[in-house]
Design an enzyme around this catalytic site. Structure first.
Site, mmCIF file in Angstrom:
data_model
loop_
_atom_site.group_PDB
_atom_site.id
_atom_site.type_symbol
_atom_site.label_atom_id
_atom_site.label_comp_id
_atom_site.label_asym_id
_atom_site.label_seq_id
_atom_site.Cartn_x
_atom_site.Cartn_y
_atom_site.Cartn_z
ATOM 1 C CE1 TYR A 79 -6.390 10.729 22.798
ATOM 2 C CE2 TYR A 79 -7.240 12.869 22.162
ATOM 3 C CZ TYR A 79 -6.344 11.837 21.982
ATOM 4 O OH TYR A 79 -5.390 11.912 20.992
ATOM 5 C CE LYS B 43 -8.276 2.536 10.333
ATOM 6 N NZ LYS B 43 -7.547 2.060 9.141
ATOM 7 C CG ASP C 208 -6.141 4.192 7.057
ATOM 8 O OD1 ASP C 208 -7.290 4.564 6.757
ATOM 9 O OD2 ASP C 208 -5.757 3.017 6.908
ATOM 10 C CG ASP D 167 -4.772 15.123 19.348
ATOM 11 O OD1 ASP D 167 -4.273 16.232 19.073
ATOM 12 O OD2 ASP D 167 -4.493 14.492 20.383
ATOM 13 C CG ASP E 87 -1.295 18.750 16.061
ATOM 14 O OD1 ASP E 87 -2.083 19.710 16.196
ATOM 15 O OD2 ASP E 87 -0.635 18.275 16.997
#
Ligand code: NAD
Length: 364
Positions: free
Chosen positions: A141, A191, A223, A247, A251
């Site tokens: 980001y 990852k 993942d 993020d 959630d």
């Protein structure tokens, strides 16, 4: 020891309504010999209305000085047309940036009385209590280069995942410290199979782990972590991950447990001179303009954010647990704000009635 200091920034929409209930809780602790020096100020649209800026320099300076900041919510349709530089959200972003709050703590805790609210089976979520630590100030980001450029005949969107060793080290330490206060179990997610930043992340977290031999450290590809979080979330205790994966995963994990009105958060930075981390506590939800001013807001997310402040800024885990148990008890009694009203029913209560009931349980 000097009285701990707390800056309260109620903000906009339901922010002031839920914060009024937190004030009752703070007052109750005051009657028990646990006083706080509380100051209150404006943030977001409320600050813009009064001062033409979503956060004044004076408020920013105060936030840097206190032991903890507790924020309600910012924003609302009234401010949608404002220039980007003075939008309510800019006030919150300035706080996070200037306080350098790099570790975002998002608990996913399922209160038994609300286990039916989850989209997962009750036995998968009942009693769930995990904590996701998301790196908040770096990663894709913020990484450069970024932008949309022209290459030949087409446009290319670019963002860069970038982490320094120092950035990984400090958030990893926050997560290990947290694991030490909980069940001494930490899972790091990245990852590393396809990203160099993930390889470095894994190496640095492993290195930091040598300073915390009591903590059982594991690594998982993010993942696979998402799959495991929905398959059997109770296998985790503390999870540490980067900004982007955090993020998504925070959630995902939070919604395993039901309503937005129940979700607290903490954002922590480096330790101050008194050893306490720079800290901002806030509910995950926004200003909920659709229900503002109607007494419908659930104050529990904000009250649980204060419980996190008790635990992580004021080193009072017993008081935090007492407050969480009071919340659990009113839910077990069937008290429900509108957002918690499921098919099994319950006793409908307003924002203030929920706050009063929690304070009554504290005193019981
Ligand atoms: P929101 O979280 O405000 O509301 C989403 C939905 O959840 C609404 O239906 C709302 O009524 C409900 N809800 C939220 N909190 C609740 C509570 N405590 N009790 C009961 N119901 C609750 O998100 P949104 O509608 O996307 O955004 C509204 C405004 O809030 C926007 O201006 C947005 O920019 C801002 N916002 C601020 C923050 C923040 O301050 N941290 C976070 C998200 C959104």
């Amino acid at each position: 020891m000097s009285t701990p200091t707390l800056l309260i920034l109620p903000g906009d929409g339901i922010g002031p309504e839920v914060m009024a209930e937190v004030r009752k809780v703070i007052d109750w602790f005051g009657t028990q010999g646990m006083a706080f020096e509380v100051s209150e100020d404006l943030v977001g649209g409320a600050a813009y209305d009064a001062h033409g800026t979503p956060l004044t320099d004076a408020t920013m300076a105060k936030a840097q000085e206190v032991d903890a900041v507790l924020l309600g919510a910012v924003g609302g349709p009234k401010y949608d047309a404002l220039d980007f530089s003075v939008k309510p959200e800019r006030g919150l972003l300035r706080l996070r940036k200037e306080m350098d709050l790099y570790a975002n703590l998002r608990p996913a805790q399922c209160f038994d009385a609300l286990a039916d609210f989850s989209s997962l089976k009750k036995d998968v979520v009942a009693g769930l209590d995990i904590m996701i630590v998301r790196e908040l100030t770096s990663g894709v980001y913020f990484g450069e280069p970024r932008g949309i450029i022209k290459e030949g005949n087409e446009r290319v969107g670019i963002n860069t995942q970038r982490y320094t060793e120092g950035e990984i080290d400090r958030v990893a330490r926050s997560a290990f410290e947290l694991a030490m206060r909980r069940n001494r179990k930490l899972c790091s997610m990245e990852k590393a199979n396809v990203m160099e930043s993930g390889v470095l992340w894994r190496e640095v977290v492993t290195e930091v782990g040598k300073d915390y031999p009591e903590v059982e450290l594991s690594h998982m590809y993010a993942d696979a972590g998402a799959m495991q979080l929905t398959r059997w979330p109770k296998q985790f205790d503390v999870i540490v991950t980067d900004n982007l994966f955090g993020d998504l995963l925070s959630d995902l994990a939070a919604m395993l447990t039901g309503s937005l009105g129940m979700l607290p958060s903490a954002s922590l930075g480096a330790p101050m001179a008194n050893g306490r981390p720079k800290a901002l506590y806030e509910p995950v939800h926004g200003s909920a303009p659709d229900i503002a001013g109607q007494g419908k807001a659930n104050p529990i997310a904000c009250i649980l954010s204060f419980a996190m402040a008790l635990r992580y800024s004021f080193d009072n885990g017993d008081a935090a647990t007492k407050l969480e148990q009071a919340v659990e008890a009113v839910l077990a009694d069937g008290l429900r704000t509108a957002d918690l009203m499921g098919p099994e029913g319950g006793t409908p209560v307003s924002t203030t009635e929920m706050g009063d009931a929690i304070v009554a349980k504290l005193g019981a």
